[in-house]
Design a protein around this motif. Sequence first.
Motif, short mmCIF file in Angstrom:
data_model
loop_
_atom_site.label_atom_id
_atom_site.label_comp_id
_atom_site.label_asym_id
_atom_site.label_seq_id
_atom_site.Cartn_x
_atom_site.Cartn_y
_atom_site.Cartn_z
N ALA A 22 -0.05 -4.98 0.42
CA ALA A 22 -0.20 -5.23 1.86
C ALA A 22 1.07 -4.85 2.60
O ALA A 22 1.05 -4.63 3.80
CB ALA A 22 -0.53 -6.70 2.12
N LYS A 23 2.19 -4.78 1.86
CA LYS A 23 3.46 -4.40 2.47
C LYS A 23 4.03 -3.18 1.74
O LYS A 23 4.10 -3.16 0.52
CB LYS A 23 4.47 -5.55 2.39
CG LYS A 23 5.83 -5.19 3.00
CD LYS A 23 6.86 -6.27 2.77
CE LYS A 23 6.63 -7.48 3.64
NZ LYS A 23 7.76 -8.44 3.55
N TYR A 24 4.39 -2.18 2.51
CA TYR A 24 4.97 -0.95 1.98
C TYR A 24 6.43 -0.90 2.39
O TYR A 24 6.76 -1.08 3.56
CB TYR A 24 4.22 0.26 2.50
CG TYR A 24 2.79 0.33 1.99
CD1 TYR A 24 2.46 1.11 0.90
CD2 TYR A 24 1.78 -0.42 2.60
CE1 TYR A 24 1.17 1.17 0.42
CE2 TYR A 24 0.47 -0.38 2.13
CZ TYR A 24 0.17 0.41 1.04
OH TYR A 24 -1.10 0.46 0.56
N ILE A 25 7.30 -0.65 1.43
CA ILE A 25 8.74 -0.74 1.68
C ILE A 25 9.39 0.64 1.61
O ILE A 25 9.18 1.40 0.66
CB ILE A 25 9.42 -1.69 0.67
CG1 ILE A 25 8.84 -3.10 0.85
CG2 ILE A 25 10.93 -1.71 0.87
CD1 ILE A 25 9.30 -4.09 -0.20
N TYR A 26 10.19 0.92 2.63
CA TYR A 26 10.98 2.16 2.70
C TYR A 26 12.44 1.79 2.87
O TYR A 26 12.77 0.82 3.57
CB TYR A 26 10.53 3.04 3.87
CG TYR A 26 9.26 3.79 3.59
CD1 TYR A 26 9.27 5.15 3.28
CD2 TYR A 26 8.02 3.15 3.61
CE1 TYR A 26 8.10 5.84 3.01
CE2 TYR A 26 6.85 3.83 3.32
CZ TYR A 26 6.90 5.18 3.03
OH TYR A 26 5.75 5.86 2.74
N LEU A 27 13.30 2.56 2.24
CA LEU A 27 14.74 2.41 2.44
C LEU A 27 15.13 3.28 3.63
O LEU A 27 14.55 4.34 3.86
CB LEU A 27 15.50 2.84 1.18
CG LEU A 27 15.02 2.21 -0.13
CD1 LEU A 27 15.88 2.67 -1.30
CD2 LEU A 27 15.03 0.68 -0.03
N SER A 28 16.14 2.83 4.39
CA SER A 28 16.48 3.51 5.63
C SER A 28 17.97 3.41 5.90
O SER A 28 18.64 2.50 5.41
CB SER A 28 15.69 2.85 6.78
OG SER A 28 16.27 3.12 8.03
N ASN A 29 18.48 4.37 6.69
CA ASN A 29 19.86 4.25 7.14
C ASN A 29 19.93 3.55 8.50
O ASN A 29 20.98 3.51 9.13
CB ASN A 29 20.53 5.63 7.21
CG ASN A 29 19.90 6.53 8.27
OD1 ASN A 29 18.81 6.27 8.77
ND2 ASN A 29 20.58 7.62 8.60
N GLY A 30 18.79 3.02 8.95
CA GLY A 30 18.73 2.27 10.19
C GLY A 30 18.84 0.78 9.94
O GLY A 30 19.33 0.34 8.90
N THR A 31 18.35 0.00 10.89
CA THR A 31 18.42 -1.45 10.76
C THR A 31 17.21 -1.98 9.99
O THR A 31 16.21 -1.29 9.82
CB THR A 31 18.44 -2.11 12.15
OG1 THR A 31 17.30 -1.67 12.90
CG2 THR A 31 19.70 -1.72 12.91
N ASN A 32 17.31 -3.22 9.51
CA ASN A 32 16.18 -3.86 8.83
C ASN A 32 15.09 -4.17 9.86
O ASN A 32 15.34 -4.90 10.82
CB ASN A 32 16.62 -5.16 8.15
CG ASN A 32 17.57 -4.90 7.00
OD1 ASN A 32 17.45 -3.91 6.29
ND2 ASN A 32 18.52 -5.80 6.81
N ARG A 33 13.92 -3.62 9.63
CA ARG A 33 12.81 -3.88 10.56
C ARG A 33 11.50 -3.91 9.80
O ARG A 33 11.36 -3.29 8.74
CB ARG A 33 12.73 -2.79 11.64
CG ARG A 33 13.89 -2.78 12.61
CD ARG A 33 13.61 -1.88 13.79
NE ARG A 33 14.77 -1.72 14.65
CZ ARG A 33 14.80 -0.95 15.73
NH1 ARG A 33 13.73 -0.27 16.07
NH2 ARG A 33 15.89 -0.86 16.46
N SER A 34 10.53 -4.61 10.39
CA SER A 34 9.21 -4.72 9.78
C SER A 34 8.16 -4.54 10.87
O SER A 34 8.32 -5.03 11.98
CB SER A 34 9.06 -6.09 9.11
OG SER A 34 7.84 -6.17 8.42
N TYR A 35 7.08 -3.81 10.54
CA TYR A 35 6.04 -3.53 11.53
C TYR A 35 4.67 -3.81 10.95
O TYR A 35 4.36 -3.39 9.83
CB TYR A 35 6.11 -2.06 11.97
CG TYR A 35 7.42 -1.69 12.62
CD1 TYR A 35 7.65 -1.94 13.98
CD2 TYR A 35 8.44 -1.11 11.88
CE1 TYR A 35 8.86 -1.61 14.57
CE2 TYR A 35 9.65 -0.78 12.46
CZ TYR A 35 9.85 -1.04 13.80
OH TYR A 35 11.05 -0.71 14.38
#
Length: 203
Positions: A106-119
Motif C-alpha cells: 500500500a506504500k511505495y518508498i523512494y529515496l530522494s535528495n529532497g525532503t521527507n514527504r509522503s503523498y
Amino acid sequence: MKLYNMVFYFISGHGKGWAFSSVDLIKRFDRQQIDNILSDLTKDKKIRRVARGIYDYPKYSEFLKKELNPDIDEVARAYARKFNWKIEVSGDTALNILDLSTQIQAKYIYLSNGTNRSYKLFNNMEIEFKKAPLKDIGFKYKESSLIVQALKTLGKEHITNEIIEKIRNQIDFKMYDKILNDTKTSTVWIYEAIKQICKDNKK
C-alpha cells in the motif's frame, strides 16, 4: 487549434500511463490557462487526477473493463520533476513493481535528495520519499534502476532462472540494449544477471 486540444495531444503523446503535473506543461503552455484546462480534461475523463497536483493519462483494460491503477513509478517521477528532485526506487518497491514480491504494497518508498514527504493517491496507495544518499542515481532509464535495485535486494544467491524470466516479462524488449549500456558499470554479478534478462532482443 484550441489550447484544450493542444494540451491533450501533448499529454497523450507521452503514451498511456504517463503521470505529470502542471510543471511538465509550463514550458509549452500559458501557466494561467493550464490549471483550467487540466480541470476541464479531468471533467471530460480524458485524464485523471491521482493526487493533489498530479494527473495521469490512464491505461484502460478491455479485459477488466475499467481504468487500471496509476503507474507508481510514473507518479513518483512526476513528483521528482515537479520538485526538481533526484530519486531512486527502494529495493522492496522495485520488487513489487516488477511483480517479484508476494506482498501487496500500500506504500511505495523512494529515496530522494529532497525532503521527507509522503503523498496519498486517490486509490489509498501511498508514495513516501525518504531523504537518503543516492547510490545508483546515475542510471539514465528507470528500468535500469528498477532491475538493479531488485537484484541487489534479492541478493546473488537468490537469482534463479525463474526470477530472470519474471523480470524479463516486465521489461519491453526494445529497452534491452539501452539497459545493457546503462548498467555496464554495475557490480559484476548484477550485470551478469542483467545480461541474462536482456539476452534476446530479436523477438
